[in-house]
Design an enzyme around this catalytic site. Structure first.
Site, short mmCIF file in Angstrom:
data_model
loop_
_atom_site.label_atom_id
_atom_site.label_comp_id
_atom_site.label_asym_id
_atom_site.label_seq_id
_atom_site.Cartn_x
_atom_site.Cartn_y
_atom_site.Cartn_z
N LYS A 44 0.93 -1.41 -0.05
CA LYS A 44 0.02 0.14 -0.03
C LYS A 44 0.88 1.37 0.04
O LYS A 44 0.32 2.33 0.12
CB LYS A 44 -0.72 0.11 1.19
CG LYS A 44 -2.12 -0.94 1.55
CD LYS A 44 -3.06 -0.54 2.40
CE LYS A 44 -2.71 -1.40 3.68
NZ LYS A 44 -3.55 -0.90 4.83
N LYS A 46 2.92 2.04 2.32
CA LYS A 46 2.99 2.49 3.75
C LYS A 46 4.00 1.88 4.33
O LYS A 46 4.46 0.63 4.17
CB LYS A 46 1.60 2.20 4.45
CG LYS A 46 0.49 3.31 4.32
CD LYS A 46 -0.56 2.58 5.29
CE LYS A 46 -1.69 3.68 5.49
NZ LYS A 46 -2.65 3.47 6.38
#
Ligand code: C2G
Length: 133
Positions: A44, A46
């Site tokens: 993602k 992240k």
């Protein structure tokens, strides 16, 4: 026994997360939290401050949380709903109407709860002068 499921990264655990978990649990009798793994987060884009194990330990200490399971992919949700006999999937309102959750309505109830304003993990990181990702 009404069983609730929610998904998240829950990095740098804060009161916005707690508000979500408390309200989600109040909708039923048992709350399962599917926690994004470090690998899934990387997919993602992240990078978490706390590892999966550290974030899991924090979540398991919360009175509203009954079980923490790994979230390894976007595609596992229907299987999770079946495997854990979920009645309702609950997410914060930033996910309202997302196709990543709306398709679950064939299997269970989907509820979006208002986000807690002014607090987020990225806000904490920027306030502390940390790189946000
Ligand atoms: N949340 C909230 N209020 C905030 C911050 C977060 O209600 N101020 C909610 C989010 O809406 C989400 C949950 O807390 O329901 C966890 O937030 P994140 O850890 O940011 O989760 P997210 O990155 O949205 O990951 O497959 C879905 C993803 O795993 C969700």
């Amino acid at each position: 026994m009404k069983r609730i499921l929610t998904y998240g990264t829950f990095d740098l655990l804060h009161y916005g997360h707690i508000n979500l978990l408390r309200r989600a649990r109040a909708l039923g009798d048992y709350l399962v939290v599917a926690l994004s793994t470090d690998e899934f987060n990387r997919s993602k884009g992240k990078e978490c401050y706390f590892s999966y194990e550290e974030r899991k330990q924090l979540l398991e200490a919360i009175r509203y949380v009954d079980l923490v399971i790994p979230e390894r992919s976007w595609e596992q949700k229907a299987d999770d709903v079946r495997e854990y006999h979920i009645d309702t999937v609950v997410m914060g309102s930033d996910w309202e109407g997302s196709p990543r959750f709306e398709y679950l309505r064939d299997l269970c109830e989907v509820v979006y709860l208002p986000r807690t304003p002014e607090i987020s993990t990225s806000q904490i990181k920027s306030d502390l002068g940390m790189a946000t990702s």
